[in-house]
Design an enzyme around this catalytic site. Structure first.
Site, PDB file in Angstrom:
ATOM      1  N   GLY B 200     -42.008 -25.792  28.234  1.00  0.00           N
ATOM      2  CA  GLY B 200     -41.708 -27.090  28.852  1.00  0.00           C
ATOM      3  C   GLY B 200     -42.135 -28.301  28.415  1.00  0.00           C
ATOM      4  O   GLY B 200     -41.807 -28.290  27.121  1.00  0.00           O
ATOM      5  N   LEU B 226     -35.157 -21.472  30.668  1.00  0.00           N
ATOM      6  CA  LEU B 226     -35.486 -21.997  30.328  1.00  0.00           C
ATOM      7  C   LEU B 226     -36.363 -22.005  29.064  1.00  0.00           C
ATOM      8  O   LEU B 226     -37.408 -21.233  29.541  1.00  0.00           O
ATOM      9  CB  LEU B 226     -36.082 -23.211  31.232  1.00  0.00           C
ATOM     10  CG  LEU B 226     -36.574 -24.599  30.492  1.00  0.00           C
ATOM     11  CD1 LEU B 226     -35.631 -25.115  29.902  1.00  0.00           C
ATOM     12  CD2 LEU B 226     -37.264 -25.359  30.943  1.00  0.00           C
ATOM     13  N   ASP B 227     -36.445 -22.232  28.178  1.00  0.00           N
ATOM     14  CA  ASP B 227     -37.462 -22.129  26.401  1.00  0.00           C
ATOM     15  C   ASP B 227     -37.525 -20.370  26.730  1.00  0.00           C
ATOM     16  O   ASP B 227     -38.943 -20.088  25.921  1.00  0.00           O
ATOM     17  CB  ASP B 227     -38.496 -22.576  27.288  1.00  0.00           C
ATOM     18  CG  ASP B 227     -38.631 -24.104  26.748  1.00  0.00           C
ATOM     19  OD1 ASP B 227     -37.691 -24.772  26.370  1.00  0.00           O
ATOM     20  OD2 ASP B 227     -39.435 -24.701  27.979  1.00  0.00           O
ATOM     21  N   ALA B 228     -36.174 -19.831  27.435  1.00  0.00           N
ATOM     22  CA  ALA B 228     -36.232 -18.266  26.601  1.00  0.00           C
ATOM     23  C   ALA B 228     -35.630 -17.232  26.405  1.00  0.00           C
ATOM     24  O   ALA B 228     -35.658 -16.221  26.217  1.00  0.00           O
ATOM     25  CB  ALA B 228     -36.651 -17.688  28.499  1.00  0.00           C
TER      26      ALA B 228
END
Lengths: 283, 283, 283, 283
Positions: B200, B226-228
């Site tokens: 995040g 997201l961010d993964a």
């Protein structure tokens, strides 16, 4: 399934990878791992393979390898067959117990898959630890006058038990050429500094005096050149001006045992090749 | 000498290494590098080769590879020819300049062997840096209402310049599926935490609140999650209770720029393969 | 509010902490930071304080400190007043640009709160970088025959601009005692190895030859003893047999710039005290 | 000489450092160590002092401290007198032996200056290790139905031996509030991941699945919020795609034992203060 590991080196030349992999294939082996390294300065080629065979007559395989590959390519090579008898590892110690506890704990939990036929020490204070792990302990004192004799006793034990390699777990005596030549690249030492910084006997004192902000430990094969053999593994830890020598030594102990254990594992898994006083550590 | 890099993957099966190396050999190539990896859970085989050819007709080689290897073994494969035109890398930034300076410094000194056709930003404050390196700078503002339009402009520029891959150098906007599907595993992001901790927008604030003793940075390929996306590179640094959020951010900047630069290098050198949302990073 | 930082050292003796804190208190100062260190070998006491005053007449405070504390306790001490004019930092470079880019990027974004009156180089190739950051650049060639003259020109510039400290950002010339005595513990160098390993000119070549598994960089104050001054900051990175010298140098560059920047920050924040050729780095 | 350590916290206010140091001085104590920290967000002040006294009547000192400092400044404070009886540390284990061996080795060599009155385990397989170190071993099985009863037995043993703090050396049962409230910030756990990444039971499996390039271990005080207590110490190690889950676990074990041992040392040396679910670790 029979599994083997091959370590190969030779002067670098075109076609060597293809010829080796082709040979394995024609001999009904399945390559499950291959990695190679070329020392472009010295023009030397290194290769590590793991292969599986449904059936394998080691002797005839070796003969064919010798004739079809080793001779034409002038290879230096070693073959290790998995799942056979465990390698025999002798441990030499003096008075420090942290590396010994660490090794024996890993041995007991089978993290280190070795046979430890005996522990040799120039002192007797660690005997109770050997006892509690039920490993024979030989107290062989070493002084200037009896060093030659002590080494003879060590060699006799090593031969008698067919020891494969030796681990110096903070053994505080210099190993002479007599022993080294019997175990080339098979004596693993842990040096309590980030070599080549601080060679010699009191590295933590030297590190303290120099005011370094990071200390280290180095595991290497023993050669006749003191503290200058091929480096297998190193690790470091941050320190500060608040560390006195005792603190450095305590922090260093943690590095020493982990670094030594990792070096032993790489050695046991046949992942180390030595080249020009340096190591190749395959993944 | 013509040099190529091959990246190959397929369902794991016996003989694949031997067949590939044999094919290279028969096509008069000399293998200078080979490494492989097997995902034993998924049973997938991955391989990276570098080969040299005195002469190489890429088209006919590709055709033969397709017929003799790719089809029979159901390979997924890519071929890269060295010393051709430099890869084209677009850089997206917002307001932070540390990663941009770092990338452009490495670009200028040719440590990063790329072509940078342009820099895109949703703000204009970094334009002077782009100017001083003589790289075109496009200010494309992004707000909720104009996000779709902005992305269209981005895509147009990317297509127009035949961009190969995109680096998000602390670009503070979420990339949508529209862009991602055009550049699968070709958008490299730097996230300012040790993922998966602190996903995040404000990871340093979260790290401060949690009182961690080590912070990190993570470079990964952008996916719709997201961010993964698959992690390419991570690094960490020690912090303490004396660090306030500003200190964490400053320490983090050092990590971010080094981690991002290393991820770009691995990508450029074709050392990264993606497997099941994870990366294989060849040596 | 006026804020000051005090650095104090003296022969260790009972009561020193209480006397100093009591003095600050009686002078209506509020201590917001105190840390101390005792070199128990040398029996020397070191202390760092930050204090806030509603009103502070520096001159009369200094006089009282001198009379009431400094003389009775035989203190060595320095006082720094915050929020005054920025410290003046001269940068010396040769041909490598990575540390220079890094420093100037941090300077531009005000991460480094300094004034850079000029950059000196024995080559002219980095002038465009200085220009793009609008910092005066003086090309002062150095050869054996003109070294003395060159140093005179350097000194003249340093004096003329009231430079506080010098950063050698991979400046490849040896600094002589003439300059060092004018800037004791105020010349910060970055050495491209994990000192004391690999002193001298080509540390990456030596590291490659020795086959180390970890390389490092060291920032230290320059003393007349080459590469042997007090170490301010060190960092390391893991390498392997797959790294050739070029790879080591590239990896090393990343260390060098981060380590040098951190050393500059510690110096700027008055967190460094020098003791017996070692540093105390306060938190 | 009598030596004490003081840990103090209170709402931050001017004069606190001066008042405390002045009090020590007036009571004929010599401060040999002082460090402080201000949580500027919460506005809380923390301080750690070590002082020496030629004579010290602890009771009357405590009374004076209470009246002259603690009340006026509304301090929370603890006092520890050195060289008294060793702290009593209970060890809880399950089946993994690596942390236990490590702790007992350090205990035996007096690196950890503690008394270990007993080891508790929900399994009996580590009993031989306890035996070989001559430490009483209590096998207290834990299942859902007998958990309450088991905890009562644990508490009875802990009370009976006046245990000061508990180390969970890979104890695989959740500690309930009943035990935690009796030992606030005195139960030290080792979690086998870099928290807050991968909370829960199988962190290495999660790390493998996510494809992280670095794994970690975290030692923290146990609170009722699982894996979320104040972090005392963390460390990390680099991994790669070549590591399978077993390799991750093996690498992790090395981290776990070192991190746990360091956390125990910090705790033993009274260097840890807890603030708002975070720790302050004094140097």
């Amino acid at each position: 399934m029979k599994k083997i590991t091959l370590l190969i080196s030779c002067k670098d030349k075109p076609g060597i990878i293809a010829n080796v992999t082709d040979f394995i294939s024609k001999n009904k082996g399945n390559i499950t791992y291959v990695d190679q390294h070329v020392d472009t300065e010295q023009d030397v080629f290194f290769m590590r393979l793991e292969c599986e065979f449904k059936n394998l007559d080691s002797k005839s395989f070796t003969l064919r390898f010798e004739n079809n590959l080793s001779k034409p390519f002038a290879l230096t090579w070693e073959i290790y067959t998995h799942n056979e008898t465990l390698p025999k590892m002798a441990v030499f110690v003096s008075k420090y117990d942290h590396c010994l506890y660490d090794i024996l704990g890993r041995y007991k939990s089978q993290e280190l898959k070795v046979n430890i036929p005996f522990i040799i020490s120039n002192h007797d204070i660690l005997k109770p630890i050997a006892d509690s792990f039920k490993i024979p302990f030989y107290h062989i004192p070493v002084t200037k006058t009896i060093k030659v004799e002590a080494e003879k006793m060590q060699l006799r034990l090593l031969k008698q038990h067919n020891v494969d390699f030796i681990v110096l777990a903070r053994y505080m005596q210099i190993i002479t050429g007599k022993l080294i030549e019997q175990f080339p690249n098979n004596i693993i030492n842990i040096h309590h500094s980030f070599l080549p910084a601080f060679v010699g006997a009191k590295p933590y004192h030297s590190a303290f005096k120099r005011g370094v902000k990071i200390i280290g430990a180095t595991s290497h094969y023993v050669t006749e050149d003191l503290d200058a053999g091929p480096i297998i593994e190193q690790d470091v830890a941050r320190v500060s001006h608040t560390f006195n020598i005792k603190d450095l030594i305590a922090k260093g102990r943690d590095l020493e045992k982990i670094v030594l254990a990792n070096a032993i594992k790489q050695h046991l898994n046949r992942k180390v090749m030595v080249n020009n006083n340096k190591t190749i550590i395959f993944s």
